[in-house]
Scaffold this active site. Structure first.
Site, PDB file in Angstrom:
ATOM      1  CD1 TRP A 128      37.810  -9.394 -13.512  1.00 41.71           C
ATOM      2  CD2 TRP A 128      39.429 -10.444 -13.700  1.00 41.71           C
ATOM      3  NE1 TRP A 128      37.587 -10.637 -14.081  1.00 41.71           N
ATOM      4  CE2 TRP A 128      38.452 -11.318 -13.827  1.00 41.71           C
ATOM      5  CE3 TRP A 128      40.736 -10.823 -13.343  1.00 41.71           C
ATOM      6  CZ2 TRP A 128      38.856 -12.511 -14.402  1.00 41.71           C
ATOM      7  CZ3 TRP A 128      41.236 -12.162 -13.724  1.00 41.71           C
ATOM      8  CH2 TRP A 128      40.109 -12.818 -14.088  1.00 41.71           C
ATOM      9  CG  ASP A 209      45.047  -8.099 -16.103  1.00 39.61           C
ATOM     10  OD1 ASP A 209      45.027  -8.548 -17.133  1.00 39.61           O
ATOM     11  OD2 ASP A 209      44.376  -8.539 -15.256  1.00 39.61           O
ATOM     12  CE  LYS A 244      37.732 -10.563 -21.580  1.00 40.27           C
ATOM     13  NZ  LYS A 244      36.757 -10.545 -20.382  1.00 40.27           N
TER      14      LYS A 244
END
Ligand code: LMR
Length: 394
Positions: A128, A209, A244
């Site tokens: 990311w 993560d 999300k």
């Protein structure tokens, strides 16, 4: 005083939001920032969140500060969601509420920095686009381990294992629990087991993560790597996000979980973490986490949430299939099956930065510069235009 500062280029993901908004072509497509969109291209508030918000509106009598560690309904709820039923002594684990997953990563990076000046965090290549800047801003060294082969569109699994074997003892390895961002390609459970064995042997510390739990294969399925790891490591860091899976992007809802070797160390880690939080942002924002906490404490709402999340996941899978089929129908020279194999929101399309630019300028199709697409931006209506345009630039 500021004259020595240099200009920082805009973030390659976030800049797409304004570029897309400024484009007035009616057939433009946004495959940029990782935000879920439904079949009509909207990002609605989940109906279960609306219900929790109504409950909060009715029952919350105060906007006074919550504690530094956040709302216990929220922190207990997300801890259970990640770790499942486990035999870990409770006094070795703590979870605190953070302002989204990014703050959690930053707080963890600050914690690593004060724990050891020499520590190095290894990140996947690619990862990311905010991982390295977060580590950098906290003054933590980082290096990369091989992860994804952009030629074959597969994991560089053997190279990753070889690299892990040579990482110095005590270093930290940052991994994506599921829905790897930006490639969408995750190790399978057997591969996770091998990764864990090597990391254990080499005395490496996992830093997970966990930003997409529930979007790959299901809430429990997506937690498999975390649950394998808590059996195998006595120290573990997990940053999680509810952006999300609860659709709470702008409300900034996340958590940081740390598992320590023993309860004495855990107490020290917790106190140091809370001091970092106090000096960075003080108490966390309440609203989104209070909604999640309420949902996770209420069986009926939790079940409704799981169903909504299933719909989200299924739509992502369907759009992967539709795009892959539409591309296959256009060209038999390129293989796009990796788009179907990948998980969650993202995939690498497998095109060059120049082709990405051409898609933007000539066709109004927006994606991150390395060709990362957010499959949630695809609909049955725009998929053919997208496939045609990709075919044209290839
Ligand atoms: C993304 O990768 O697009 C999302 O995680 C949003 C962000 O902040 O980058």
């Amino acid at each position: 005083m500021f004259e020595k500062l240099s200009l920082i280029p805009p973030d390659s993901i976030l800049k797409i939001i304004s570029e897309y908004n400024a484009d007035h072509r009616p057939n433009k497509i946004d495959l940029g920032v990782g935000v879920y969109r439904d079949a009509n291209g909207n990002t609605p508030v989940m109906s279960v969140i609306k219900k929790a918000e109504k409950y909060l509106l009715k029952t919350q009598e105060s906007k006074a500060y919550i504690g530094l560690a956040g709302d216990p309904d929220f922190t207990d709820g997300i801890q259970k969601l990640m770790l499942g039923d486990n035999n870990l002594p409770k006094d070795r684990i703590f979870t605190i509420q953070t302002a989204g997953g990014s703050s959690s990563l930053r707080i963890a990076a600050e914690l690593l920095k004060i724990s050891s000046k020499d520590i190095c965090v290894w990140v996947s290549e690619p990862t990311w686009n905010n991982h390295e800047p977060i580590l950098d801003s906290a003054g933590v060294k980082y290096k990369v381990y091989p992860y994804y082969d952009t030629k074959s569109n597969e994991l560089k699994f053997d190279q990753m294992i070889e690299c892990l074997k040579n990482i110095p003892s005590g270093d930290v390895v940052l991994m994506h629990a599921c829905c790897h961002n930006p490639t969408g390609m995750d190790p399978n459970p057997d591969q996770w087991q091998q990764i864990i064995e090597v990391m254990q042997k080499c005395n490496l510390i996992p830093f997970i993560d966990n930003a997409y739990q529930g979007l790959a294969n299901g809430l429990d399925e997506d937690a498999i790597p975390i649950r394998l790891m808590i059996e195998s490591f006595d120290e573990l860091i997990i940053s999680s996000s509810c952006s999300k899976n609860f659709g709470l992007y702008r409300d900034r809802v996340g958590g940081l979980t740390v598992i320590s070797r023993n309860s004495e160390i855990a107490k020290k880690v917790r106190s140091n973490t809370l001091r970092i939080v106090r000096t960075m942002s003080s108490v966390p924002p309440d609203h989104g986490a209070a909604a999640v906490g309420h949902i996770l404490c209420d069986e009926k709402l939790s079940n409704e949430w799981v169903l909504e999340l299933n719909d989200t996941r299924n739509r992502l899978k369907n759009m992967r299939m539709e795009l892959s089929n539409a591309l296959k129908a256009k060209t038999d020279t390129s293989d796009f099956s990796h788009i179907e194999k990948a998980n969650g929101m993202f995939s690498y399309l497998g095109i060059s930065p120049t082709q990405v630019e051409k898609l933007k300028l000539d066709y109004g199709i927006y994606m991150e510069g390395q060709g990362r697409i957010n499959v949630a931006g695809i609909t049955s209506e725009n998929v053919d235009y997208l496939a045609d345009s990709v075919f044209e630039v290839l």
